[in-house]
Design a protein around this motif. Sequence first.
Motif, PDB file in Angstrom:
ATOM      1  N   ALA A 188       9.798   9.071 -16.556  1.00 42.75           N
ATOM      2  CA  ALA A 188      10.842   9.597 -15.693  1.00 42.75           C
ATOM      3  C   ALA A 188      10.442  11.037 -15.328  1.00 42.75           C
ATOM      4  O   ALA A 188      10.122  11.758 -16.094  1.00 42.75           O
ATOM      5  CB  ALA A 188      12.209   9.273 -15.899  1.00 42.75           C
ATOM      6  N   PRO A 189      10.989  11.512 -14.342  1.00 39.45           N
ATOM      7  CA  PRO A 189      10.928  12.965 -13.977  1.00 39.45           C
ATOM      8  C   PRO A 189      11.683  13.881 -14.939  1.00 39.45           C
ATOM      9  O   PRO A 189      11.159  14.958 -15.348  1.00 39.45           O
ATOM     10  CB  PRO A 189      11.409  13.276 -12.696  1.00 39.45           C
ATOM     11  N   PHE A 190      12.566  12.959 -15.585  1.00 34.51           N
ATOM     12  CA  PHE A 190      13.370  13.876 -16.510  1.00 34.51           C
ATOM     13  C   PHE A 190      13.279  13.471 -18.017  1.00 34.51           C
ATOM     14  O   PHE A 190      13.972  13.804 -19.102  1.00 34.51           O
ATOM     15  CB  PHE A 190      15.018  13.549 -16.344  1.00 34.51           C
ATOM     16  N   GLY A 191      12.105  12.838 -18.249  1.00 32.65           N
ATOM     17  CA  GLY A 191      11.682  12.391 -19.772  1.00 32.65           C
ATOM     18  C   GLY A 191      11.399  10.953 -19.925  1.00 32.65           C
ATOM     19  O   GLY A 191      11.535  10.257 -18.880  1.00 32.65           O
ATOM     20  N   ALA A 192      11.060  10.683 -21.023  1.00 34.27           N
ATOM     21  CA  ALA A 192      10.728   9.411 -21.457  1.00 34.27           C
ATOM     22  C   ALA A 192      12.125   8.439 -21.351  1.00 34.27           C
ATOM     23  O   ALA A 192      13.144   8.980 -21.875  1.00 34.27           O
ATOM     24  CB  ALA A 192      10.258   9.203 -22.847  1.00 34.27           C
ATOM     25  N   VAL A 193      12.185   7.201 -20.776  1.00 33.11           N
ATOM     26  CA  VAL A 193      13.307   6.559 -20.980  1.00 33.11           C
ATOM     27  C   VAL A 193      12.942   5.211 -21.288  1.00 33.11           C
ATOM     28  O   VAL A 193      11.892   4.539 -21.162  1.00 33.11           O
ATOM     29  CB  VAL A 193      13.757   6.554 -19.400  1.00 33.11           C
ATOM     30  N   ARG A 194      13.998   4.358 -21.431  1.00 35.43           N
ATOM     31  CA  ARG A 194      13.955   2.933 -21.780  1.00 35.43           C
ATOM     32  C   ARG A 194      14.681   2.429 -20.642  1.00 35.43           C
ATOM     33  O   ARG A 194      16.114   2.646 -20.443  1.00 35.43           O
ATOM     34  CB  ARG A 194      14.356   2.747 -23.307  1.00 35.43           C
ATOM     35  N   VAL A 195      14.250   1.481 -20.032  1.00 33.65           N
ATOM     36  CA  VAL A 195      14.982   0.518 -19.091  1.00 33.65           C
ATOM     37  C   VAL A 195      15.120  -0.876 -19.229  1.00 33.65           C
ATOM     38  O   VAL A 195      14.275  -1.522 -19.710  1.00 33.65           O
ATOM     39  CB  VAL A 195      14.120   0.587 -17.668  1.00 33.65           C
ATOM     40  N   LYS A 196      16.368  -1.393 -19.277  1.00 32.76           N
ATOM     41  CA  LYS A 196      16.551  -2.858 -19.637  1.00 32.76           C
ATOM     42  C   LYS A 196      17.325  -3.581 -18.249  1.00 32.76           C
ATOM     43  O   LYS A 196      18.647  -3.022 -18.208  1.00 32.76           O
ATOM     44  CB  LYS A 196      17.417  -2.991 -20.790  1.00 32.76           C
ATOM     45  N   PHE A 197      16.855  -4.477 -17.616  1.00 33.34           N
ATOM     46  CA  PHE A 197      17.432  -5.017 -16.406  1.00 33.34           C
ATOM     47  C   PHE A 197      18.428  -6.214 -17.120  1.00 33.34           C
ATOM     48  O   PHE A 197      18.329  -6.763 -18.253  1.00 33.34           O
ATOM     49  CB  PHE A 197      16.204  -5.562 -15.612  1.00 33.34           C
ATOM     50  N   ALA A 198      19.380  -6.608 -16.192  1.00 29.02           N
ATOM     51  CA  ALA A 198      20.118  -7.607 -16.447  1.00 29.02           C
ATOM     52  C   ALA A 198      19.364  -9.188 -16.720  1.00 29.02           C
ATOM     53  O   ALA A 198      18.311  -8.955 -16.043  1.00 29.02           O
ATOM     54  CB  ALA A 198      21.380  -7.786 -15.204  1.00 29.02           C
ATOM     55  N   GLU A 199      19.711 -10.028 -17.035  1.00 24.34           N
ATOM     56  CA  GLU A 199      19.037 -11.239 -17.214  1.00 24.34           C
ATOM     57  C   GLU A 199      18.738 -11.662 -15.758  1.00 24.34           C
ATOM     58  O   GLU A 199      19.447 -11.494 -14.674  1.00 24.34           O
ATOM     59  CB  GLU A 199      19.774 -12.126 -17.775  1.00 24.34           C
ATOM     60  N   HIS A 200      17.726 -12.525 -15.702  1.00 20.56           N
ATOM     61  CA  HIS A 200      17.166 -13.093 -14.322  1.00 20.56           C
ATOM     62  C   HIS A 200      18.548 -13.945 -13.763  1.00 20.56           C
ATOM     63  O   HIS A 200      19.023 -14.549 -14.447  1.00 20.56           O
ATOM     64  CB  HIS A 200      16.013 -13.788 -14.595  1.00 20.56           C
ATOM     65  N   ASN A 201      18.655 -13.784 -12.563  1.00 25.90           N
ATOM     66  CA  ASN A 201      19.887 -14.727 -12.072  1.00 25.90           C
ATOM     67  C   ASN A 201      19.399 -14.779 -10.588  1.00 25.90           C
ATOM     68  O   ASN A 201      18.746 -14.362 -10.093  1.00 25.90           O
ATOM     69  CB  ASN A 201      21.196 -13.813 -12.326  1.00 25.90           C
ATOM     70  N   SER A 202      20.181 -15.754 -10.129  1.00 17.75           N
ATOM     71  CA  SER A 202      20.334 -16.126  -8.679  1.00 17.75           C
ATOM     72  C   SER A 202      21.092 -15.455  -7.767  1.00 17.75           C
ATOM     73  O   SER A 202      21.269 -15.673  -6.547  1.00 17.75           O
ATOM     74  CB  SER A 202      20.507 -17.682  -8.707  1.00 17.75           C
ATOM     75  N   PHE A 203      21.838 -14.425  -8.557  1.00 21.82           N
ATOM     76  CA  PHE A 203      22.870 -13.721  -7.412  1.00 21.82           C
ATOM     77  C   PHE A 203      22.530 -12.356  -6.920  1.00 21.82           C
ATOM     78  O   PHE A 203      23.154 -11.553  -6.161  1.00 21.82           O
ATOM     79  CB  PHE A 203      24.104 -13.496  -8.344  1.00 21.82           C
TER      80      PHE A 203
END
Length: 134
Positions: A51-66
Amino acid sequence: MTDVLHISVTIRRRHDEVYEFARDARNLPRWAAGLAQSEVRPDGDAWLADAPFGAVRVKFAEHNSFGVLDHDVTLESGVTVHNPMRVLRRGDASEFVFTLFRQPGMSDDDFERDRAAVAADLQTLKRLLDPSTP
């Protein structure tokens, strides 16, 4: 200034198509410059990005139909920032909504810069997915 903003954009594309594109972290460098400036790399059930502000770890919510695309961004400092994000059905189109929370100690100017960066990212997403966008 407020402590929370809901930033949205209408995308003339089906909800499920917008959701699947935005949920695929490999697409982040194409539209989310505020989060991923280069190729993202898998890390278990999450993704690593520069990212522009450094290394990041991104974790999304579980796949869903909403249409829930909430994601946690863990900074190099170890601080995790929760980012609510949704793709809402709007007939044959979608409303893409990002909720921006002011972080502790954040100045008005920094909050405004974050708002502008998110809005720019959402416009980029719209240009990529919405055939009616010039």
